[in-house]
Design a protein around this motif. Structure first.
Motif, mmCIF file in Angstrom:
data_model
loop_
_atom_site.group_PDB
_atom_site.id
_atom_site.type_symbol
_atom_site.label_atom_id
_atom_site.label_comp_id
_atom_site.label_asym_id
_atom_site.label_seq_id
_atom_site.Cartn_x
_atom_site.Cartn_y
_atom_site.Cartn_z
ATOM 1 N N VAL A 84 0.830 -1.207 0.000
ATOM 2 C CA VAL A 84 0.000 0.000 0.000
ATOM 3 C C VAL A 84 0.866 1.258 0.000
ATOM 4 N N ALA A 85 2.010 1.189 0.687
ATOM 5 C CA ALA A 85 2.899 2.358 0.713
ATOM 6 C C ALA A 85 3.312 2.733 -0.708
ATOM 7 N N GLU A 86 3.529 1.703 -1.561
ATOM 8 C CA GLU A 86 4.025 1.967 -2.908
ATOM 9 C C GLU A 86 2.932 2.078 -3.955
ATOM 10 N N GLN A 113 -0.634 4.781 4.470
ATOM 11 C CA GLN A 113 -1.707 3.782 4.486
ATOM 12 C C GLN A 113 -2.914 4.243 3.678
ATOM 13 N N SER A 114 -3.747 3.286 3.278
ATOM 14 C CA SER A 114 -5.054 3.620 2.712
ATOM 15 C C SER A 114 -6.091 2.835 3.493
ATOM 16 N N ILE A 115 -7.089 3.538 4.007
ATOM 17 C CA ILE A 115 -8.083 2.900 4.867
ATOM 18 C C ILE A 115 -9.374 2.718 4.067
ATOM 19 N N TYR A 116 -9.860 1.469 4.097
ATOM 20 C CA TYR A 116 -11.054 1.091 3.327
ATOM 21 C C TYR A 116 -12.218 1.019 4.335
ATOM 22 N N THR A 117 -13.208 1.853 4.119
ATOM 23 C CA THR A 117 -14.302 1.937 5.091
ATOM 24 C C THR A 117 -15.634 1.697 4.394
ATOM 25 N N VAL A 118 -16.493 0.892 5.042
ATOM 26 C CA VAL A 118 -17.857 0.736 4.542
ATOM 27 C C VAL A 118 -18.824 0.911 5.710
ATOM 28 N N LEU A 130 -4.087 -3.964 2.784
ATOM 29 C CA LEU A 130 -2.749 -4.543 2.942
ATOM 30 C C LEU A 130 -1.984 -4.557 1.621
ATOM 31 N N TYR A 131 -2.663 -4.972 0.537
ATOM 32 C CA TYR A 131 -1.975 -5.083 -0.748
ATOM 33 C C TYR A 131 -2.900 -4.645 -1.875
ATOM 34 N N SER A 132 -2.321 -4.017 -2.917
ATOM 35 C CA SER A 132 -3.126 -3.799 -4.118
ATOM 36 C C SER A 132 -2.706 -4.808 -5.169
ATOM 37 N N PHE A 133 -3.703 -5.463 -5.728
ATOM 38 C CA PHE A 133 -3.500 -6.494 -6.747
ATOM 39 C C PHE A 133 -3.852 -5.913 -8.103
ATOM 40 N N GLY A 134 -2.948 -6.071 -9.060
ATOM 41 C CA GLY A 134 -3.195 -5.578 -10.407
ATOM 42 C C GLY A 134 -2.597 -4.205 -10.548
ATOM 43 N N GLN A 135 -1.903 -4.057 -11.673
ATOM 44 C CA GLN A 135 -1.241 -2.786 -11.920
ATOM 45 C C GLN A 135 -2.282 -1.775 -12.369
#
Ligand code: HEC
Ligand code: HEC
Ligand code: HEC
Ligand code: HEC
Ligand code: HEC
Ligand code: HEC
Ligand code: HEC
Length: 392
Positions: A84-86, A113-118, A130-135
């Protein structure tokens, strides 16, 4: 060498006659039969990392292979998973929002960080991504943890809209609960699968080892653990290279086994629970296998059109036409210069219609509903106007 297409036809016929599903599934076992010149243990299988494999630091390859390392940085595969940092997309979009029925979503940047809220207005779940998948050429999906389990985010970022929408595979309708609105809890098996396709050394034997993971499909995902190679090369001991070179595979194995270990070939697609239909357009090894152009021939293997070390060539008709013209005869409409000779092994028929931009007509860009992206159908064929997508 036995031909995979013939074996495949025989297997299909046998399966149809016997109608015995169990028999259809162990296809990989015959693929390890006499078709391989090498013992299976000599062949590095991306995603299948034996426990105890010793990887080199991923930056070490650059010391001696600077050209490949520099060009590969720009390949989407190199960034198939980012921390997430990158994460370039999350950094560029500090605040994303979306609404689905009663649920409101926010993805907000806070430092690294990026916080995902619903929230449904009453209750709220808020977790750091925690992780981003896919460029993100099509889209980007997030993996987070909730109540001790890994979740795949219900929302993804899409390149075409530069915003959030429902992740491919989820119904667009509002979810039934707040937990469901967050995403889907992934089984340990599925979690390992995701990380083994999008990252390197994330799984060892049968264990997930995220502390040792190198984000993205890095050099050693395809070339195997390289610690011994680096030591040997530094010592000037070139006799034994201690690194796997997939260039030694047959053309068919390179497509249907090697690249297919993540992109999915004919054997993998048969084994998929929800295979069939338009979804297969994503599985290039499978699609191209069923094209009349396909065979155990270097001119039609994945690496004929895609150098894995260089970014995908996009909208480059001249580049891809040359690949078709390696086999197909020139149309009589094309005036060849006097000194140009057509190679003797160009024996496939010429096109009665077009002389250039072959892929635009014969590898149509196909919209996959929900993906916000048109995939290039690798089943090279004559496309009849109005004809349905050939699903087999
Ligand atoms: C100290 C220098 C050095 C480092 C570091 C290094 N290599 Fe190499 N690599 C070489 C040399 C030298 C060769 C042999 C070149 C040749 O035979 O033409 C080679 C060959 C290779 C080959 C081809 C093997 C074959 O059988 O043809 C691959 C693949 C490879 N390296 C991958 C890597 C990867 C991946 C890394 C990082 C983990 C890496 N190398 C790090 C020096 C290095
Ligand atoms: C370890 C898994 C893995 C292996 C092995 C693998 N790929 Fe990929 N590949 C991926 C993933 C994951 C993506 C999606 C990257 C993204 O967009 O985030 C991808 C994307 C691509 C793309 C699209 C790039 C773009 O810009 O859209 C091409 C082309 C490609 N791979 C070619 C190959 C070829 C050729 C081989 C075999 C030599 C291969 N891949 C082997 C995992 C793999
Ligand atoms: C069998 C290997 C495999 C597994 C398992 C897998 N992926 Fe992928 N993924 C790929 C490949 C190959 C591509 C590129 C081709 C495509 O888009 O289908 C890709 C593409 C993507 C993309 C689009 C990338 C872009 O740049 O547009 C996203 C998002 C993604 N995967 C997320 C995930 C998530 C999340 C999981 C786990 C829940 C997962 N993938 C599991 C191989 C895999
Ligand atoms: C997606 C899989 C994949 C990734 C990632 C990958 N390679 Fe390769 N590599 C291949 C394949 C396939 C070949 C064989 C190419 C051929 O025969 O056409 C190869 C060949 C090589 C060779 C042999 C020389 C040559 O040009 O044939 C070297 C050296 C090499 N790769 C280094 C690297 C380094 C360094 C990285 C990371 C920057 C890397 N590779 C990343 C698939 C990959
Ligand atoms: C005869 C040439 C050719 C061969 C062989 C080929 N591709 Fe492609 N591929 C293309 C073209 C053309 C595109 C679209 C490029 C563009 O967007 O302009 C493409 C695009 C892709 C993409 C990006 C996603 C998409 O659908 O546009 C992936 C991933 C990919 N190919 C993987 C593979 C794999 C894996 C193999 C081996 C099974 C393979 N390709 C074999 C021509 C080829
Ligand atoms: C390895 C050689 C080879 C390559 C590379 C190749 N083809 Fe073919 N292609 C063939 C052969 C062989 C046939 C079958 C001819 C026959 O049935 O008489 C064929 C058939 C076709 C057909 C007719 C298919 C049908 O269903 O009737 C089309 C269209 C076609 N190729 C287009 C292309 C295009 C476009 C490319 C490049 C993107 C390409 N081919 C690359 C060998 C190749
Ligand atoms: C404008 C769209 C278009 C372009 C561009 C195009 N084709 Fe075609 N092609 C067609 C159509 C339509 C047919 C079917 C013609 C028919 O059946 O009368 C066809 C037929 C073919 C066939 C089957 C011929 C046979 O005798 O069975 C091959 C092979 C082929 N094309 C290859 C190519 C190649 C290679 C290129 C690039 C040099 C190319 N095409 C460019 C539309 C196109």
């Amino acid at each position: 060498m036995t031909n995979r297409k013939d074996i495949f036809k025989v297997v299909l016929v046998v399966c149809a006659v016997v109608g015995f599903l169990v028999f259809c599934n162990p296809l990989p076992s015959w693929s390890q039969g006499p078709m391989h010149a090498k013992a299976p243990s000599d062949i590095w299988k991306p995603r299948q990392v034996p426990a105890g494999a010793r990887f080199a630091n991923q930056n070490s390859c650059a010391e001696c292979h600077a050209d490949k390392t520099t060009s590969y940085q720009h390949h989407a595969m190199a960034k198939a998973l980012e921390t997430v940092a990158e994460s370039q997309i999350l950094r560029a979009h500090p605040r994303l929002t979306f609404r689905n029925g009663p649920f409101s979503y926010q993805v907000v940047r806070q430092g690294e960080q990026s916080i995902y809220t619903v929230t449904d207005g009453v209750n709220t779940i808020s977790e750091p991504i925690l992780y981003s998948f896919g460029q993100g050429r099509a889209g980007q999906t997030y993996v987070l943890q909730h109540k001790g389990q890994f979740y795949e985010s219900r929302l993804s970022f899409y390149n075409d809209t530069q915003g959030l929408d429902v992740t491919l595979g989820y119904p667009p309708t509002a979810p039934a609960s707040l937990d469901e609105a967050l995403g889907r809890a992934m089984s340990p098996e599925e979690t390992k699968n995701c990380f083994s396709c999008h990252a390197t050394a994330a799984v060892s034997g049968s264990q997930l080892q995220l502390d040792k993971m190198m984000p993205g499909v890095s050099c050693q995902a395809c070339h195997g653990p390289g610690e011994q190679h680096v030591v040997a090369m530094k010592a000037g001991n070139f006799k034994q290279k201690y690194i796997y070179n997939p260039g030694t595979l047959s053309a068919d194995d390179q497509s249907q086994e090697f690249c297919a270990s993540c992109h999915r070939g004919v054997e993998d697609v048969i084994a998929l629970p929800n295979s069939g239909g338009i979804n297969n357009v994503r599985h290039q090894p499978y699609r191209i296998f069923n094209s009349k152009c396909y065979g155990d021939d270097r001119r039609i293997s994945c690496t004929a059109c895609h150098d894995p070390h260089e970014p995908l060539k996009i909208n480059s008709a001249v580049f891809y036409d040359a690949k078709c013209n390696a086999c197909h005869l020139p149309s009589p409409k094309v005036k060849l210069a006097k000194n140009v000779q057509v190679a003797k092994d160009r024996t496939a028929p010429f096109c009665p219609v077009g002389t250039q931009n072959c892929a635009s007509c014969h590898m149509p860009k196909t919209d996959l509903p929900g993906a916000h992206f048109k995939f290039t159908d690798h089943r090279i064929r004559v496309v009849k106007p109005g004809a349905p997508f050939p699903t087999e």
